[in-house]
Design an enzyme around this catalytic site. Structure first.
Site, PDB file in Angstrom:
ATOM      1  N   HIS A 179       0.827  -1.208   0.000  1.00 51.62           N
ATOM      2  CA  HIS A 179       0.000   0.000   0.000  1.00 51.62           C
ATOM      3  C   HIS A 179       0.858   1.253   0.000  1.00 51.62           C
ATOM      4  O   HIS A 179       0.496   2.261  -0.606  1.00 51.62           O
ATOM      5  CB  HIS A 179      -0.913   0.012   1.225  1.00 51.62           C
ATOM      6  CG  HIS A 179      -2.042  -0.939   1.088  1.00 51.62           C
ATOM      7  ND1 HIS A 179      -2.816  -0.986  -0.038  1.00 51.62           N
ATOM      8  CD2 HIS A 179      -2.512  -1.900   1.906  1.00 51.62           C
ATOM      9  CE1 HIS A 179      -3.722  -1.924   0.097  1.00 51.62           C
ATOM     10  NE2 HIS A 179      -3.559  -2.503   1.277  1.00 51.62           N
ATOM     11  N   CYS A 450      23.069  36.578  -4.235  1.00 52.72           N
ATOM     12  CA  CYS A 450      23.303  35.631  -5.323  1.00 52.72           C
ATOM     13  C   CYS A 450      24.747  35.151  -5.384  1.00 52.72           C
ATOM     14  O   CYS A 450      25.128  34.471  -6.322  1.00 52.72           O
ATOM     15  CB  CYS A 450      22.875  36.206  -6.665  1.00 52.72           C
ATOM     16  SG  CYS A 450      23.877  37.595  -7.228  1.00 52.72           S
TER      17      CYS A 450
HETATM   18  C1  PEP Z   1      29.355  37.751  -6.778  1.00 51.25           C
HETATM   19  O1  PEP Z   1      30.306  38.492  -6.925  1.00 51.25           O
HETATM   20  O2  PEP Z   1      28.994  37.313  -5.668  1.00 51.25           O
HETATM   21  C2  PEP Z   1      28.563  37.321  -7.943  1.00 51.25           C
HETATM   22  C3  PEP Z   1      27.421  36.679  -7.794  1.00 51.25           C
HETATM   23  O3  PEP Z   1      29.060  37.569  -9.184  1.00 51.25           O
HETATM   24  P1  PEP Z   1      30.311  36.782  -9.816  1.00 51.25           P
HETATM   25  O4  PEP Z   1      30.647  35.643  -8.923  1.00 51.25           O
HETATM   26  O5  PEP Z   1      29.870  36.357 -11.189  1.00 51.25           O
HETATM   27  O6  PEP Z   1      31.365  37.841  -9.849  1.00 51.25           O
END
Ligand code: PEP
Ligand code: MG
Length: 525
Positions: A179, A450
């Protein structure tokens, strides 16, 4: 990494912290004396269980509902009721139910109905728990999405599992037609059955229902994994966008969106810049799979560690990133034009941002150029301490900010990011770097991180606590960050961030975060 083998029973792959199923009730070593009406109590227990299964059947989907209704019928089986009544004349009701079900079980085991023994176990457990006044065994509710681990699962429980909470199922017993397998497939939950081995609550595992294995940390993950786990949020439902960093038309199926498209891939390894038409075609490929999802495209970041002869070859302190537009405004214009055309071709709505923005004047110039090309959402990367300190001025000119922690660390500590000998200075847990991130996070516009720092699950908790609304990272890092966030409430993240900010060294900051996350009881990194 250790791998435990079982049988793949529900398709897909998911990663998350383990939460184990409530234990089965155990009969005490010595039975109490007989009460005045043990047969009556035993019959009431079986009826209680059947009624509960009926209620669950009503609430479950069609597959689960049939199975639950069938289990309720077994609980009401007259043959079982007679045998229980017989035994309850000389044994307490719980013992009578246990023995009668045990006899039925022995009849089924080994035959073609062997898989149905789980239904009987479920009836026994529920009835015995009711008679002994013990909690009903059932799914755990740790308050965050989890990988459910159990000896075996009965239909009564699997049918009501919430796919938003249960990332995957692992059972020690059960076969491909059990099941658990049927219901896991119906619910679209990855499952591995017949997988021996002990797991502890909170341990992060990857359940690969296709390969039939459970991997314990660290776990290798492909973008495909992300299909199964939904958007990022904390345990109390606060949204933190979890986005992917990509360097070209990479496969991004299943991610919420893309927080950084590094466009250098188009410009590297050639002697002259790509034409607008070439770029348009390339951006079309990037954008097409992302229609309807967030996608943030960064304009060319040549120079420093990414030298491109016809654009910029300057040092980290020279002409790079947005500064290229000083000498080659045509490169920026062509890129924005190509991106705008690709957006129109595909119906995608990309955000666009510039790297290495240092002043509000630069931010304003970039935003104007982007808007002139019809790209309405323009942002600035925060990678230079001057930009972080004056983030409010920059934010006044653009629609969003994205912290590039790699460069922000490099420029804050005057430490070339390519020098491994300086790794201690480039540590994203450095208090000075966290101070700058904390300051930028107070800006009342969308702020993401990022750089690589976003991929550290513990640091992700700190960023969430500081008010960062989106984290963008290599797809391989997303599941662990998602799991960490799902295991903590926003107030816990805030508390953690506040404590980390008081630390004076990266080691102390990291240790503080780890201790608090572990105290919250739900994080094992
Ligand atoms: C950073 O500097 O954190 C970034 C995201 O850009 P890159 O690593 O491409 O310089
Ligand atoms: Mg950078």
């Amino acid at each position: 990494m250790s791998t435990r083998r079982g049988i793949g029973a529900g398709p897909g792959v998911a990663t998350g912290p383990v939460a184990r199923f409530g234990a089965r009730p155990v009969l005490p070593m010595t039975a109490p004396g007989l009460g005045p009406d043990e047969p009556g109590r035993a019959a009431a227990a079986l009826e209680h269980v059947a009624a509960e299964l009926d209620r669950r059947a009503e609430r479950a989907g069609s597959d689960g509902s049939d199975i639950l209704a069938a289990t309720a019928m077994i609980a009401r089986d007259p043959g079982l009721a007679d045998r229980v009544a017989d035994l309850a004349r000389t044994q307490p009701a719980a013992w009578a139910v246990d023995s009668a079900v045990g006899e039925y079980r022995a009849l089924l085991a080994g035959g073609h109905l062997a898989e149905r023994t789980t239904d009987l176990d479920d009836i026994r457990d529920r009835a015995v728990a009711w008679l002994l006044d013990q909690p009903v065994p059932g799914p755990p509710s740790p308050g965050h999405p989890y990988v459910l681990v159990a000896t075996d699962l009965a239909p009564a429980d699997t049918a009501l599992l919430d796919p938003a909470q249960v990332l995957a199922i692992v059972t020690e017993r059960g076969g491909p037609t059990s099941h658990t397998a049927i219901l896991a497939k119906a619910l679209g939950i990855p499952a591995v059955v017949g997988c021996a081995g002990s797991f502890v609550d909170g341990q992060v595992v990857q359940v690969d229902g296709d390969a039939g294995v459970v991997r314990t940390d660290p776990v290798p993950v492909t973008a495909r994994t992300l299909l199964d786990v939904g958007p990022g949020r904390t345990a109390d439902g606060h949204r933190i966008e979890l986005l992917a960093n990509i360097g070209g038309p990479d496969p991004v199926h299943g991610v919420e969106g893309v927080g950084l498209v590094r466009t250098e891939f188009l410009f590297l390894g050639r002697s002259r810049p790509p034409t607008v038409r070439e770029q348009q075609a390339a951006y079309r490929e990037v954008l097409a799979p992302l229609v309807g999802r967030k996608v943030v495209v960064r304009t060319l970041d040549a120079g420093s560690d990414k030298p491109i002869p016809y654009a910029a070859t300057g040092s980290a302190l020279g002409i790079r990133g947005f500064r290229i537009a000083r000498a080659r405004p045509d490169l920026l214009r062509d890129q924005l034009e190509a991106l705008a055309r690709a957006a129109a071709d595909t119906g995608a709505t990309p955000w666009v941002m510039a790297p290495m923005i240092t002043t509000a004047t630069e931010a304003a110039a970039f935003a104007t150029a982007a808007r002139e090309h019809g790209l309405t959402t323009a942002g600035a990367m925060i990678e230079v301490p001057a930009a972080a300190l004056r983030a409010a001025d920059i934010a006044a000119e653009v629609d969003f900010l994205s912290i590039g922690s790699n460069d922000l660390a490099q420029y804050t500590f005057a430490a070339d990011r390519l020098l491994t000998d300086l790794a201690d200075l480039l540590d994203p847990w450095q208090p000075a770097l966290l101070d700058l991130v904390a300051h930028v996070a107070t800006i009342p516009k969308p702020v993401s991180v990022c750089g690589e720092a976003a991929a550290d699950p513990l640091l992700a908790l700190v960023f969430a606590g500081l008010g960062i609304g989106a984290l963008s990272m290599a797809p391989i890092s997303l599941p662990a960050v998602r799991t960490a966030l799902a295991a903590h409430t926003l107030p816990q993240c805030r508390e953690l961030a506040a404590a980390v900010r008081r630390a004076t060294t990266p080691a102390e900051a990291r240790a503080t975060a780890r201790r608090l996350a572990e105290e919250a009881g739900q994080f094992r990194g």
